[in-house]
Design a protein around this motif. Sequence first.
Motif, short mmCIF file in Angstrom:
data_model
loop_
_atom_site.label_atom_id
_atom_site.label_comp_id
_atom_site.label_asym_id
_atom_site.label_seq_id
_atom_site.Cartn_x
_atom_site.Cartn_y
_atom_site.Cartn_z
N SER A 4 0.89 -1.17 0.00
CA SER A 4 -0.02 0.22 0.11
C SER A 4 0.66 1.14 -0.01
CB SER A 4 -0.89 -0.01 1.48
OG SER A 4 -1.27 1.30 1.49
N THR A 33 -10.32 15.04 4.63
CA THR A 33 -9.61 13.84 4.64
C THR A 33 -9.98 12.87 3.16
OG1 THR A 33 -11.65 12.70 5.79
CG2 THR A 33 -9.68 13.30 7.09
N THR A 34 -11.09 13.41 2.74
CA THR A 34 -11.40 12.53 1.46
C THR A 34 -10.41 13.20 0.35
OG1 THR A 34 -13.88 12.42 1.84
CG2 THR A 34 -13.24 12.23 -0.42
N ALA A 37 -6.79 12.09 0.78
CA ALA A 37 -6.59 10.57 0.38
C ALA A 37 -6.67 10.29 -1.01
CB ALA A 37 -7.97 9.75 1.23
N GLU A 38 -7.53 11.04 -1.72
CA GLU A 38 -7.69 11.19 -3.11
C GLU A 38 -6.02 11.50 -3.83
OE1 GLU A 38 -10.72 13.45 -4.50
OE2 GLU A 38 -12.17 11.96 -3.79
N VAL A 42 -5.05 6.71 -1.88
CA VAL A 42 -5.63 5.77 -0.75
C VAL A 42 -6.98 6.05 -0.28
CG1 VAL A 42 -3.04 5.44 -0.06
CG2 VAL A 42 -4.60 7.12 1.04
N THR A 43 -7.46 5.22 0.56
CA THR A 43 -8.73 5.58 1.12
C THR A 43 -8.67 6.28 2.28
OG1 THR A 43 -8.57 3.56 2.81
CG2 THR A 43 -9.48 2.98 0.46
N SER A 44 -9.71 7.10 2.57
CA SER A 44 -9.48 7.97 3.87
C SER A 44 -9.36 7.34 5.19
CB SER A 44 -11.06 8.69 4.00
OG SER A 44 -11.14 9.30 3.17
N GLY A 45 -9.79 5.87 5.20
CA GLY A 45 -9.26 5.30 6.60
C GLY A 45 -7.81 4.94 6.49
N ALA A 46 -7.35 4.90 5.44
CA ALA A 46 -5.84 4.64 5.47
C ALA A 46 -5.19 5.30 6.29
CB ALA A 46 -5.23 4.30 4.13
#
Length: 201
Positions: A4, A33-34, A37-38, A42-46
Amino acid sequence: MSVSPLERPSRRVEIAETALRLIATRGIAALTTTALAEELGVTSGALFRHFASRDAILEEVVSRVEALFTADFPSGELPPKARLEQFMRQRAATASRQAGVLRLMISEQFALALPAAAALRLLRLVHATQAYIVSTLREGVERGQFRQDVDPLALSITVMGSMQMLAVMRHLQLEGLDGERAAAIVDGVLALVSAPQTGEA
């Protein structure tokens, strides 16, 4: 098995620098966070495997700003005029590379959006910058390198304001503001604060 993007070393630094770039180019409101992450792919959760919250990301952003701007304080062993010149040229170079970041240092919007402790650190950085410039100017006045008819505090505002305006001009990508022109602006500010006949002490 693929790794990742956030599993590699120094992900916290990369996240903070990406956040800083987003803030500098799009404004603090764009730092979600969105969006972050973009930008990182990665995903926001990452993101939250590395930071407990958005505020924690902002704390790290301020750490990156501190590292960037404390690194360009020239040695106090240099003569005052050479010290100030080096400082201004390094700040001009920073404005060229990361104009938006320099603007953030005195951005009220940015400061208000930060956690209280981080906002205080940013304020201290601005004060430390001015204190460094004032100290350099005072020493230069004593050596006859800088003009004596204007208080060093007032001269420091000329220096800081010029560096900030240079960053704004860079950020706006004004035509003709290349490295040579930026160097000429630095020379002009130095001429304004220098004694009419400078003598190296």
